[in-house]
Design an enzyme around this catalytic site. Structure first.
Site, PDB file in Angstrom:
ATOM      1  N   CYS A 271       0.823  -1.212   0.000  1.00 35.51           N
ATOM      2  CA  CYS A 271       0.000   0.000   0.000  1.00 35.51           C
ATOM      3  C   CYS A 271       0.852   1.255   0.000  1.00 35.51           C
ATOM      4  O   CYS A 271       0.877   2.000  -0.971  1.00 35.51           O
ATOM      5  CB  CYS A 271      -0.890   0.011   1.224  1.00 35.51           C
ATOM      6  SG  CYS A 271      -1.721  -1.508   1.439  1.00 35.51           S
TER       7      CYS A 271
HETATM    8  N1  SAJ Z   1       7.087   2.361   8.319  1.00 30.84           N
HETATM    9  C1  SAJ Z   1       8.205   3.095   8.699  1.00 30.84           C
HETATM   10  N2  SAJ Z   1       8.067   4.060   9.654  1.00 30.84           N
HETATM   11  C2  SAJ Z   1       6.843   4.320  10.231  1.00 30.84           C
HETATM   12  C3  SAJ Z   1       5.715   3.559   9.827  1.00 30.84           C
HETATM   13  C4  SAJ Z   1       5.863   2.587   8.871  1.00 30.84           C
HETATM   14  O1  SAJ Z   1       9.310   2.884   8.185  1.00 30.84           O
HETATM   15  O2  SAJ Z   1       6.770   5.199  11.094  1.00 30.84           O
HETATM   16  C5  SAJ Z   1       7.227   1.360   7.272  1.00 30.84           C
HETATM   17  C6  SAJ Z   1       6.886  -0.030   7.755  1.00 30.84           C
HETATM   18  O3  SAJ Z   1       8.035  -0.677   8.272  1.00 30.84           O
HETATM   19  C7  SAJ Z   1       6.403  -0.710   6.471  1.00 30.84           C
HETATM   20  C8  SAJ Z   1       5.772   0.431   5.689  1.00 30.84           C
HETATM   21  O4  SAJ Z   1       6.289   1.646   6.257  1.00 30.84           O
HETATM   22  O5  SAJ Z   1       7.490  -1.228   5.753  1.00 30.84           O
HETATM   23  C9  SAJ Z   1       4.240   0.429   5.753  1.00 30.84           C
HETATM   24  O6  SAJ Z   1       3.915   0.340   7.097  1.00 30.84           O
HETATM   25  P1  SAJ Z   1       2.397   0.565   7.624  1.00 30.84           P
HETATM   26  O7  SAJ Z   1       2.475   0.621   9.104  1.00 30.84           O
HETATM   27  O8  SAJ Z   1       1.750   1.667   6.916  1.00 30.84           O
HETATM   28  O9  SAJ Z   1       1.710  -0.838   7.294  1.00 30.84           O
HETATM   29  P2  SAJ Z   1       0.802  -1.423   6.131  1.00 30.84           P
HETATM   30  O10 SAJ Z   1       1.273  -0.962   4.797  1.00 30.84           O
HETATM   31  O11 SAJ Z   1       0.675  -2.880   6.387  1.00 30.84           O
HETATM   32  O12 SAJ Z   1      -0.648  -0.896   6.388  1.00 30.84           O
HETATM   33  C10 SAJ Z   1      -1.012   0.366   6.082  1.00 30.84           C
HETATM   34  C11 SAJ Z   1      -1.996   0.679   7.195  1.00 30.84           C
HETATM   35  N3  SAJ Z   1      -1.207   0.933   8.392  1.00 30.84           N
HETATM   36  C12 SAJ Z   1      -1.363   1.883   9.304  1.00 30.84           C
HETATM   37  O13 SAJ Z   1      -2.135   2.809   9.142  1.00 30.84           O
HETATM   38  C13 SAJ Z   1      -0.582   1.760  10.575  1.00 30.84           C
HETATM   39  C14 SAJ Z   1      -2.865   1.676   6.684  1.00 30.84           C
HETATM   40  O14 SAJ Z   1      -2.084   2.784   6.334  1.00 30.84           O
HETATM   41  C15 SAJ Z   1      -3.670   1.124   5.521  1.00 30.84           C
HETATM   42  O15 SAJ Z   1      -4.880   0.619   6.011  1.00 30.84           O
HETATM   43  C16 SAJ Z   1      -2.977   0.012   4.808  1.00 30.84           C
HETATM   44  O16 SAJ Z   1      -1.620   0.353   4.788  1.00 30.84           O
HETATM   45  C17 SAJ Z   1      -3.571  -0.131   3.427  1.00 30.84           C
HETATM   46  O17 SAJ Z   1      -4.024  -1.241   3.141  1.00 30.84           O
HETATM   47  O18 SAJ Z   1      -3.633   0.859   2.710  1.00 30.84           O
END
Ligand code: SAJ
Length: 435
Positions: A271
């Site tokens: 995503c």
């Molecule tokens: N990440 C960082 N630093 C942060 C947060 C995340 O480096 O502060 C990295 C994570 O390690 C990962 C990537 O970003 O590699 C994405 O992380 P994520 O926490 O956004 O996780 P996803 O992609 O599984 O899920 C996200 C959902 N997560 C959160 O809101 C916490 C949400 O944004 C959406 O519902 C989902 O993508 C989607 O399906 O769109």
């Protein structure tokens, strides 16, 4: 419309869910759990067979719940799209990846569209959930539904409602996460609210499918840009000799106006690295450059290389080069405590190290094997007794079960991209953003 609305309200309907992945299957199970006959449609015959045997493959779905729904006939799966003829409301949750040139790849949506065109019928409710660029619902799906002469808003009904699944989230799930939805017409919205009202706790109607499409893109672009800022802060802190993790934690004490994001080896998942490019692509067609999106992508995509530079710096202190060194990567999944490696930056770190001549192995408690271009690599055992056989250990994903102190005590060199080693001392530890 009134008869249909009544049937929906009385759950006298059959629901279809197209795309039985981490979004579609949990949604199908929620509909089944309230007693609504639900048909899952997926092009993957193995998945369909697995589901019809009551076997689950999605971490966020309870095995027993799925099994019960299959056994009592409430839920079944098929590869046959003609079932749409017997479906009253169909939710579409198919992948929307990027092509190699970082343009939207809507081939999955177009494939479903072809099936909708074939099997659309009077009173069909269609809800697109796949993250996509503003305009997709009205410009692509609507013409397919109306090609047979039916009219959206009176004969068929069309909405967009973005998925908000956060895989592995122990608090928020399909049922309790507020759901945005925008209908092409008022009647469409009314029916969409009635359908989701059976299974979702909070619905957030907006005025159009475009507003709903853009809501999702804002959510994920917001994350990508703020993660990009955290990553650039880490690089700046390395140059300033300040600990970025301490600075972020201190900023996070501000009770208003700040939201914590942390640096890392890059952006993973299906995503966040992808969705913002759907918006920047759409804006390019309108002759506008979405500079924030492009800059965040540039910074986030460069993080694996930055981590490899830290590996080079660490090995150099031992008069070693990456070339010929044995490196163990800890955590291939894109975030802790899940098994998904899609777009994982750990894959990039692995490939970059190999390209520089390192002998690379990985350990991940959730990932048994990884398919690289020409071969399959399997996870190695994480054995403290042999950890010092590696010249360097790289922590790319800090799964909860890792005993970081033992890893630090037994490894020769630790490159920590997640601040997993916070509080532990040692000249052999190099932390991203505090190196
Ligand atoms: N990440 C960082 N630093 C942060 C947060 C995340 O480096 O502060 C990295 C994570 O390690 C990962 C990537 O970003 O590699 C994405 O992380 P994520 O926490 O956004 O996780 P996803 O992609 O599984 O899920 C996200 C959902 N997560 C959160 O809101 C916490 C949400 O944004 C959406 O519902 C989902 O993508 C989607 O399906 O769109």
């Amino acid at each position: 419309m009134q008869d249909l609305l009544k049937r929906v309200q009385e759950k006298d309907i059959t629901i279809g869910v197209i795309g039985l992945g981490y979004v579609g299957l949990p949604l199908a199970v929620e509909f089944g759990k309230v007693g609504i006959r639900t048909i899952g449609i997926d092009v993957n015959a193995d998945r369909v067979d697995q589901l019809n045997r009551g076997e689950n493959y999605i971490q966020d779905v309870q095995d027993a719940e799925l099994k019960k729904l299959v056994e009592d006939g409430t839920f079944s799966a098929t590869t046959d799209f003609s079932n749409i003829k017997h479906i009253d409301a169909v939710c579409i949750a198919v992948p929307t990846p990027l092509s190699k040139t970082k343009d939207p790849d809507i081939t999955y949506i177009l494939a479903v569209n072809n099936e909708l065109e074939k099997y659309v019928h009077k009173d069909l409710i269609v809800i697109l959930e796949s993250t996509t660029y503003p305009g997709t619902t009205r410009e692509l799906i609507q013409p397919a539904l109306e090609s047979s002469g039916l009219k959206v808003g009176s004969d068929v009904f069309l909405l967009f409602s973005p998925e908000r699944v956060d895989p592995g989230n122990p608090i928020y799930n399909t049922k309790n996460t507020p759901k945005v939805l925008g209908g092409v017409t008022e009647n469409c919205l009314k029916l969409g609210l009635a359908v989701y009202g059976h299974v979702l706790e909070k619905l957030v109607p907006v005025s159009s499918p475009e507003a709903a499409e853009l809501t999702k893109l804002l959510e994920n672009t917001f994350r990508s840009i703020n993660i990009g800022l955290a990553n650039e802060m880490a690089i700046m802190c390395d140059k300033l000799g300040v600990n970025v993790w301490e600075v972020i934690d201190a900023a996070d004490t501000k009770p208003f106006g700040f939201m914590k994001f942390t640096p890392g080896p890059g952006l993973g998942g299906h995503c966040i690295p992808i969705d913002p490019h759907y918006l920047s692509w759409k804006m390019r067609t309108l002759d506008y450059r979405a500079r924030f999106i492009e800059l965040a992508s540039e910074i986030n995509s460069a993080m694996p290389e930055y981590v490899v530079e830290l590996v080079a710096k660490g090995l150099n202190a031992y008069a070693k080069s990456i070339n010929g060194s044995r490196v163990l990567i800890l955590g291939m999944a894109y975030k802790p405590d899940i098994d998904d490696v899609r777009e994982s930056p750990a894959l990039d770190v692995y490939a970059l190290l190999e390209a520089k001549g390192a002998v690379v192995k990985f350990h991940d408690p959730y990932v048994d094997k990884i398919k690289f271009d020409s071969r399959i690599e399997e996870t190695v055992e994480l054995d403290m007794g042999t950890l010092n056989l590696y010249d360097c250990v790289v922590i790319t994903t800090n799964h909860s079960e890792y005993d970081i102190k033992s890893i630090v005590d037994n490894a020769r060199l630790v490159i920590d991209s997640r601040n997993a080693t916070a509080g532990l001392m040692g000249d052999h530890i190099i932390r991203l953003g505090a190196s």
